[in-house]
Scaffold this motif. Sequence first.
Motif, PDB file in Angstrom:
ATOM      1  N   ASN A  67       1.976   6.742  -6.849  1.00  0.00           N
ATOM      2  CA  ASN A  67       0.913   7.654  -7.251  1.00  0.00           C
ATOM      3  C   ASN A  67       1.283   9.117  -6.977  1.00  0.00           C
ATOM      4  OD1 ASN A  67      -0.720   5.550  -8.078  1.00  0.00           O
ATOM      5  ND2 ASN A  67      -1.731   5.349  -6.102  1.00  0.00           N
ATOM      6  N   ASP A  94       2.467   1.764  -3.364  1.00  0.00           N
ATOM      7  CA  ASP A  94       1.488   2.270  -4.324  1.00  0.00           C
ATOM      8  C   ASP A  94       1.273   3.767  -4.137  1.00  0.00           C
ATOM      9  OD1 ASP A  94       1.128  -0.115  -5.576  1.00  0.00           O
ATOM     10  OD2 ASP A  94      -0.769  -0.619  -4.608  1.00  0.00           O
ATOM     11  N   GLU A  95       1.161   4.204  -2.883  1.00  0.00           N
ATOM     12  CA  GLU A  95       0.982   5.629  -2.586  1.00  0.00           C
ATOM     13  C   GLU A  95       2.181   6.444  -3.059  1.00  0.00           C
ATOM     14  OE1 GLU A  95       0.173   6.198   1.517  1.00  0.00           O
ATOM     15  OE2 GLU A  95      -1.922   5.520   1.379  1.00  0.00           O
ATOM     16  N   LYS A  96       3.366   5.871  -2.868  1.00  0.00           N
ATOM     17  CA  LYS A  96       4.592   6.549  -3.293  1.00  0.00           C
ATOM     18  C   LYS A  96       4.617   6.728  -4.812  1.00  0.00           C
ATOM     19  CE  LYS A  96       9.643   6.009  -3.161  1.00  0.00           C
ATOM     20  NZ  LYS A  96      10.753   5.121  -2.692  1.00  0.00           N
ATOM     21  N   ARG A 146       0.840  -1.204   0.000  1.00  0.00           N
ATOM     22  CA  ARG A 146       0.000   0.000   0.000  1.00  0.00           C
ATOM     23  C   ARG A 146       0.875   1.254   0.000  1.00  0.00           C
ATOM     24  NH1 ARG A 146      -1.764   3.869   3.171  1.00  0.00           N
ATOM     25  NH2 ARG A 146      -0.577   3.117   4.988  1.00  0.00           N
TER      26      ARG A 146
END
Length: 259
Positions: free
Chosen positions: A257, A253-255, A250
Amino acid sequence: MYRGCVLVIHGRELAARSLAHSLEQTGYKVSLSTTARTGFDMACEMAPDCIVCTVDLPDIDGFWVCRRIRTEASDVAKTPLLFLSDESDRTLRIQGLRVGGDTVLDSVATNDEIVAQVTALIGSRERWQLDFAGEEPTITSTPASSSAAFRGDLANFPLTSILMMLEMERRTGTLEVIATSGKRGVLTLSTGLFIATEMDGKPAPPLDVLREVLSWRTGRFAFCMHNPAAVSEATSGRPSIGALVLEAMRLEDEKKNAT
């Protein structure tokens, strides 16, 4: 040329027969099931080289099939398993890996893509078995009461599957992961939980080490088992490997995005 035996557990018979035809044209012997319970029984009876299973089945979902297979006391527990899912939802993909699946494809994938993935999974298992039969992996700073378990190439076998297997089987030992750049992560487990983690020889939080090693696409891994008596660290209250892997993915993924 015969290339192996594949069990297809698929909720839609027409799609299953189409996939079976593509697999047979490539040289595989194929058996079909349209329900979870029958598929599980067939897997235990025939011990296929690979299983292709849809998540949606008319009686129970495909995750149940995978959980049952992975907890069997026979060699079928090691069978490569490919999930097909109607959903592209990230949580479903992660759940598929957490229950012991080796990879998850969207069901819109072509038969050619599925056949190629089946071939890759069977090849990975064969290479892993060859590695296991070879020389013992070099693991540093391990207790004297340790023994070689398995080793392999990151490019040929997903590290997430390795981690889920270690948790599911409540293994005690040391997993060493070395990237082609030379970076080295070491994760020590007791009964399927992390008790110590290092990056390049320095202690580091499990989440930080996981985020790093899961990003490596090439390199090597090796796992050595320890006698549980040699590891005295308490595991009470420690998060599961699955929860840590999920959080690491998670955060990555945030990094991505954010950039």
